[in-house]
Write a protein that holds these residues in place. Structure first.
Motif, PDB file in Angstrom:
ATOM      1  N   VAL A  21      33.945  45.149  32.553  1.00  0.00           N
ATOM      2  CA  VAL A  21      35.393  45.275  32.798  1.00  0.00           C
ATOM      3  C   VAL A  21      36.008  43.927  33.149  1.00  0.00           C
ATOM      4  CG1 VAL A  21      35.351  47.717  33.469  1.00  0.00           C
ATOM      5  CG2 VAL A  21      34.971  45.956  35.222  1.00  0.00           C
ATOM      6  N   GLU A  22      37.316  43.855  32.906  1.00  0.00           N
ATOM      7  CA  GLU A  22      38.063  42.624  33.205  1.00  0.00           C
ATOM      8  C   GLU A  22      39.462  42.990  33.663  1.00  0.00           C
ATOM      9  OE1 GLU A  22      38.307  40.439  29.531  1.00  0.00           O
ATOM     10  OE2 GLU A  22      39.210  42.140  28.502  1.00  0.00           O
ATOM     11  N   LYS A  23      40.240  41.981  34.008  1.00  0.00           N
ATOM     12  CA  LYS A  23      41.605  42.171  34.503  1.00  0.00           C
ATOM     13  C   LYS A  23      42.387  43.160  33.630  1.00  0.00           C
ATOM     14  CE  LYS A  23      45.764  39.302  35.132  1.00  0.00           C
ATOM     15  NZ  LYS A  23      46.476  40.270  35.892  1.00  0.00           N
ATOM     16  N   ASP A  24      43.112  44.056  34.308  1.00  0.00           N
ATOM     17  CA  ASP A  24      43.982  45.068  33.676  1.00  0.00           C
ATOM     18  C   ASP A  24      43.222  46.271  33.126  1.00  0.00           C
ATOM     19  OD1 ASP A  24      46.175  43.600  34.358  1.00  0.00           O
ATOM     20  OD2 ASP A  24      46.474  42.736  32.360  1.00  0.00           O
ATOM     21  N   ASP A  25      41.916  46.317  33.324  1.00  0.00           N
ATOM     22  CA  ASP A  25      41.154  47.485  32.882  1.00  0.00           C
ATOM     23  C   ASP A  25      41.267  48.599  33.913  1.00  0.00           C
ATOM     24  OD1 ASP A  25      40.322  46.296  30.565  1.00  0.00           O
ATOM     25  OD2 ASP A  25      38.270  45.906  31.218  1.00  0.00           O
ATOM     26  N   MET A  26      41.440  49.804  33.396  1.00  0.00           N
ATOM     27  CA  MET A  26      41.474  50.995  34.237  1.00  0.00           C
ATOM     28  C   MET A  26      40.295  51.861  33.837  1.00  0.00           C
ATOM     29  SD  MET A  26      43.180  52.811  36.381  1.00  0.00           S
ATOM     30  CE  MET A  26      44.890  52.425  36.393  1.00  0.00           C
ATOM     31  N   LEU A  27      39.529  52.273  34.836  1.00  0.00           N
ATOM     32  CA  LEU A  27      38.329  53.045  34.548  1.00  0.00           C
ATOM     33  C   LEU A  27      38.295  54.259  35.470  1.00  0.00           C
ATOM     34  CD1 LEU A  27      35.730  52.758  32.773  1.00  0.00           C
ATOM     35  CD2 LEU A  27      34.615  51.735  34.775  1.00  0.00           C
ATOM     36  N   VAL A  28      38.050  55.416  34.874  1.00  0.00           N
ATOM     37  CA  VAL A  28      37.904  56.636  35.667  1.00  0.00           C
ATOM     38  C   VAL A  28      36.527  57.226  35.383  1.00  0.00           C
ATOM     39  CG1 VAL A  28      38.833  58.928  36.191  1.00  0.00           C
ATOM     40  CG2 VAL A  28      40.400  57.104  35.485  1.00  0.00           C
ATOM     41  N   LEU A  29      35.687  57.263  36.414  1.00  0.00           N
ATOM     42  CA  LEU A  29      34.379  57.894  36.287  1.00  0.00           C
ATOM     43  C   LEU A  29      34.489  59.290  36.884  1.00  0.00           C
ATOM     44  CD1 LEU A  29      31.939  55.048  37.511  1.00  0.00           C
ATOM     45  CD2 LEU A  29      33.023  55.337  35.275  1.00  0.00           C
ATOM     46  N   PRO A  30      34.014  60.323  36.170  1.00  0.00           N
ATOM     47  CA  PRO A  30      34.154  61.678  36.707  1.00  0.00           C
ATOM     48  C   PRO A  30      33.267  61.913  37.927  1.00  0.00           C
ATOM     49  CG  PRO A  30      32.794  61.689  34.732  1.00  0.00           C
ATOM     50  CD  PRO A  30      33.310  60.287  34.877  1.00  0.00           C
ATOM     51  N   ALA A  31      33.699  62.818  38.784  1.00  0.00           N
ATOM     52  CA  ALA A  31      32.860  63.235  39.904  1.00  0.00           C
ATOM     53  C   ALA A  31      31.525  63.718  39.340  1.00  0.00           C
ATOM     54  CB  ALA A  31      33.545  64.370  40.665  1.00  0.00           C
ATOM     55  N   GLY A  32      30.435  63.348  39.988  1.00  0.00           N
ATOM     56  CA  GLY A  32      29.126  63.873  39.586  1.00  0.00           C
ATOM     57  C   GLY A  32      28.357  63.028  38.596  1.00  0.00           C
ATOM     58  N   ILE A  33      28.983  61.982  38.036  1.00  0.00           N
ATOM     59  CA  ILE A  33      28.238  61.142  37.077  1.00  0.00           C
ATOM     60  C   ILE A  33      27.427  60.111  37.873  1.00  0.00           C
ATOM     61  CG2 ILE A  33      30.056  59.370  36.742  1.00  0.00           C
ATOM     62  CD1 ILE A  33      29.254  59.289  33.762  1.00  0.00           C
ATOM     63  N   TYR A  34      26.175  59.938  37.486  1.00  0.00           N
ATOM     64  CA  TYR A  34      25.376  58.881  38.113  1.00  0.00           C
ATOM     65  C   TYR A  34      25.805  57.527  37.542  1.00  0.00           C
ATOM     66  CZ  TYR A  34      22.035  61.823  40.630  1.00  0.00           C
ATOM     67  OH  TYR A  34      21.454  62.687  41.521  1.00  0.00           O
ATOM     68  N   HIS A  35      25.982  56.567  38.433  1.00  0.00           N
ATOM     69  CA  HIS A  35      26.472  55.256  38.025  1.00  0.00           C
ATOM     70  C   HIS A  35      26.092  54.210  39.077  1.00  0.00           C
ATOM     71  CE1 HIS A  35      29.550  56.654  40.818  1.00  0.00           C
ATOM     72  NE2 HIS A  35      29.835  55.384  41.020  1.00  0.00           N
ATOM     73  N   ARG A  36      26.444  52.966  38.801  1.00  0.00           N
ATOM     74  CA  ARG A  36      26.236  51.865  39.744  1.00  0.00           C
ATOM     75  C   ARG A  36      27.185  50.733  39.343  1.00  0.00           C
ATOM     76  NH1 ARG A  36      20.229  50.319  37.304  1.00  0.00           N
ATOM     77  NH2 ARG A  36      21.019  49.374  35.362  1.00  0.00           N
ATOM     78  N   PHE A  37      27.331  49.770  40.220  1.00  0.00           N
ATOM     79  CA  PHE A  37      28.240  48.656  39.945  1.00  0.00           C
ATOM     80  C   PHE A  37      27.566  47.337  40.317  1.00  0.00           C
ATOM     81  CE2 PHE A  37      30.991  45.438  41.769  1.00  0.00           C
ATOM     82  CZ  PHE A  37      31.789  45.165  40.676  1.00  0.00           C
ATOM     83  N   THR A  38      27.866  46.294  39.571  1.00  0.00           N
ATOM     84  CA  THR A  38      27.497  44.950  40.006  1.00  0.00           C
ATOM     85  C   THR A  38      28.551  43.942  39.546  1.00  0.00           C
ATOM     86  OG1 THR A  38      25.828  43.193  40.019  1.00  0.00           O
ATOM     87  CG2 THR A  38      26.027  44.450  37.979  1.00  0.00           C
ATOM     88  N   ALA A  39      28.702  42.889  40.320  1.00  0.00           N
ATOM     89  CA  ALA A  39      29.450  41.727  39.836  1.00  0.00           C
ATOM     90  C   ALA A  39      28.625  41.110  38.700  1.00  0.00           C
ATOM     91  CB  ALA A  39      29.606  40.716  40.968  1.00  0.00           C
ATOM     92  N   ASP A  40      29.258  40.286  37.890  1.00  0.00           N
ATOM     93  CA  ASP A  40      28.487  39.543  36.887  1.00  0.00           C
ATOM     94  C   ASP A  40      28.187  38.134  37.442  1.00  0.00           C
ATOM     95  OD1 ASP A  40      30.810  38.079  36.589  1.00  0.00           O
ATOM     96  OD2 ASP A  40      31.445  39.106  34.749  1.00  0.00           O
ATOM     97  N   THR A  41      27.793  37.223  36.586  1.00  0.00           N
ATOM     98  CA  THR A  41      27.371  35.905  37.092  1.00  0.00           C
ATOM     99  C   THR A  41      28.544  35.061  37.613  1.00  0.00           C
ATOM    100  OG1 THR A  41      27.387  35.104  34.813  1.00  0.00           O
ATOM    101  CG2 THR A  41      25.261  35.759  35.708  1.00  0.00           C
ATOM    102  N   ASN A  42      29.782  35.522  37.381  1.00  0.00           N
ATOM    103  CA  ASN A  42      30.943  34.837  37.978  1.00  0.00           C
ATOM    104  C   ASN A  42      31.110  35.201  39.449  1.00  0.00           C
ATOM    105  OD1 ASN A  42      31.847  33.484  35.618  1.00  0.00           O
ATOM    106  ND2 ASN A  42      32.671  35.430  34.870  1.00  0.00           N
ATOM    107  N   ASN A  43      30.446  36.275  39.871  1.00  0.00           N
ATOM    108  CA  ASN A  43      30.495  36.702  41.277  1.00  0.00           C
ATOM    109  C   ASN A  43      31.915  36.823  41.824  1.00  0.00           C
ATOM    110  OD1 ASN A  43      27.627  36.932  42.158  1.00  0.00           O
ATOM    111  ND2 ASN A  43      27.569  34.836  41.385  1.00  0.00           N
ATOM    112  N   TYR A  44      32.767  37.454  41.044  1.00  0.00           N
ATOM    113  CA  TYR A  44      34.150  37.644  41.527  1.00  0.00           C
ATOM    114  C   TYR A  44      34.837  38.783  40.791  1.00  0.00           C
ATOM    115  CZ  TYR A  44      39.163  36.883  42.101  1.00  0.00           C
ATOM    116  OH  TYR A  44      40.502  37.064  42.348  1.00  0.00           O
ATOM    117  N   ILE A  45      35.229  39.792  41.539  1.00  0.00           N
ATOM    118  CA  ILE A  45      36.080  40.847  40.983  1.00  0.00           C
ATOM    119  C   ILE A  45      36.960  41.399  42.098  1.00  0.00           C
ATOM    120  CG2 ILE A  45      34.363  42.699  41.303  1.00  0.00           C
ATOM    121  CD1 ILE A  45      35.480  43.956  38.650  1.00  0.00           C
ATOM    122  N   LYS A  46      38.224  41.641  41.747  1.00  0.00           N
ATOM    123  CA  LYS A  46      39.165  42.233  42.694  1.00  0.00           C
ATOM    124  C   LYS A  46      39.662  43.532  42.053  1.00  0.00           C
ATOM    125  CE  LYS A  46      42.060  39.318  44.794  1.00  0.00           C
ATOM    126  NZ  LYS A  46      43.262  38.456  44.898  1.00  0.00           N
ATOM    127  N   ALA A  47      39.554  44.628  42.777  1.00  0.00           N
ATOM    128  CA  ALA A  47      39.918  45.924  42.184  1.00  0.00           C
ATOM    129  C   ALA A  47      40.655  46.791  43.192  1.00  0.00           C
ATOM    130  CB  ALA A  47      38.664  46.648  41.700  1.00  0.00           C
TER     131      ALA A  47
END
Ligand SMILES: CSCCC(=O)/C(O)=C/O
Ligand SMILES: [Fe+2]
Length: 175
Positions: free
Chosen positions: A116-142
């Motif tokens: 994902v990048e700036k201006d992306d909107m993401l909706v994950l449904p309740a109950g879905i297995y998932h995880r998150f990480t920063a990438d090698t830029n080590n910067y995200i604001k959401a």
């Protein structure tokens, strides 16, 4: 946004791409209940407010995942976000700035990486297995939307295997 099958055989750091080259489409994501679109420009906040109202999300916060904002807690925080988990509500994230990866399990339990990048909107449904990480830029604001008070509650796998929201989610993608 780009989505692709995550290369589990690549032992490099989670922040690396782990790219198999097998792409997934927005339609593929939709099939597992994951919604993606872009909002931006002068109406971005209005659009976000309309979405929150429509889905009854009363609260929100803004998180900046980076060593600058999180200091010594950064690596530990990334570890927590990268543990496979689910939520009992949808996970709605609007990327204000920066880049990162949301990984979701598809119907065959295969990891799909969503870049994902700036201006992306993401909706994950309740109950879905998932995880998150920063990438090698080590910067995200959401911006994170919450139904009630801004509180991040995750249930890790396998503790959530018998969870009602997990069963309902699985039924919804089988239908
Ligand atoms: C960039 S949002 C931080 C990660 C998060 O809120 C979450 O729920 C990950 O699964
Ligand atoms: Fe999450």
């Amino acid at each position: 946004m780009r989505a692709y099958v995550y290369d589990t055989s690549d032992p490099s750091d989670k922040r690396e791409a782990h790219d198999t080259g097998v792409n997934k489409t927005v339609e593929d994501l939709k099939r597992i209940g994951v919604l993606y679109w872009q909002i931006g420009g002068p109406t971005a906040m209005e659009d976000l407010n309309a979405l929150a109202k429509e889905r009854d999300y009363k609260n929100r916060d803004q998180i900046c995942v980076s060593p600058e904002t999180m200091g010594e807690a950064y690596e530990e925080k990334l570890k927590i976000f990268f543990a496979e988990h689910l939520h009992e509500d949808e996970e709605i994230r609007y990327v204000v700035d920066g880049t990162g990866y949301f990984d979701v399990r598809d119907q065959d339990d295969v990891w799909i990486r969503i870049q994902v990048e700036k201006d992306d909107m993401l909706v994950l449904p309740a109950g879905i297995y998932h995880r998150f990480t920063a990438d090698t830029n080590n910067y995200i604001k959401a911006i994170r939307l919450f139904k009630d008070e801004p509180k991040w509650v995750a249930i890790n796998r396998p503790d959530a295997d018998d969870n009602k929201h997990r069963s309902e989610y699985l039924q919804s993608i089988m239908a």
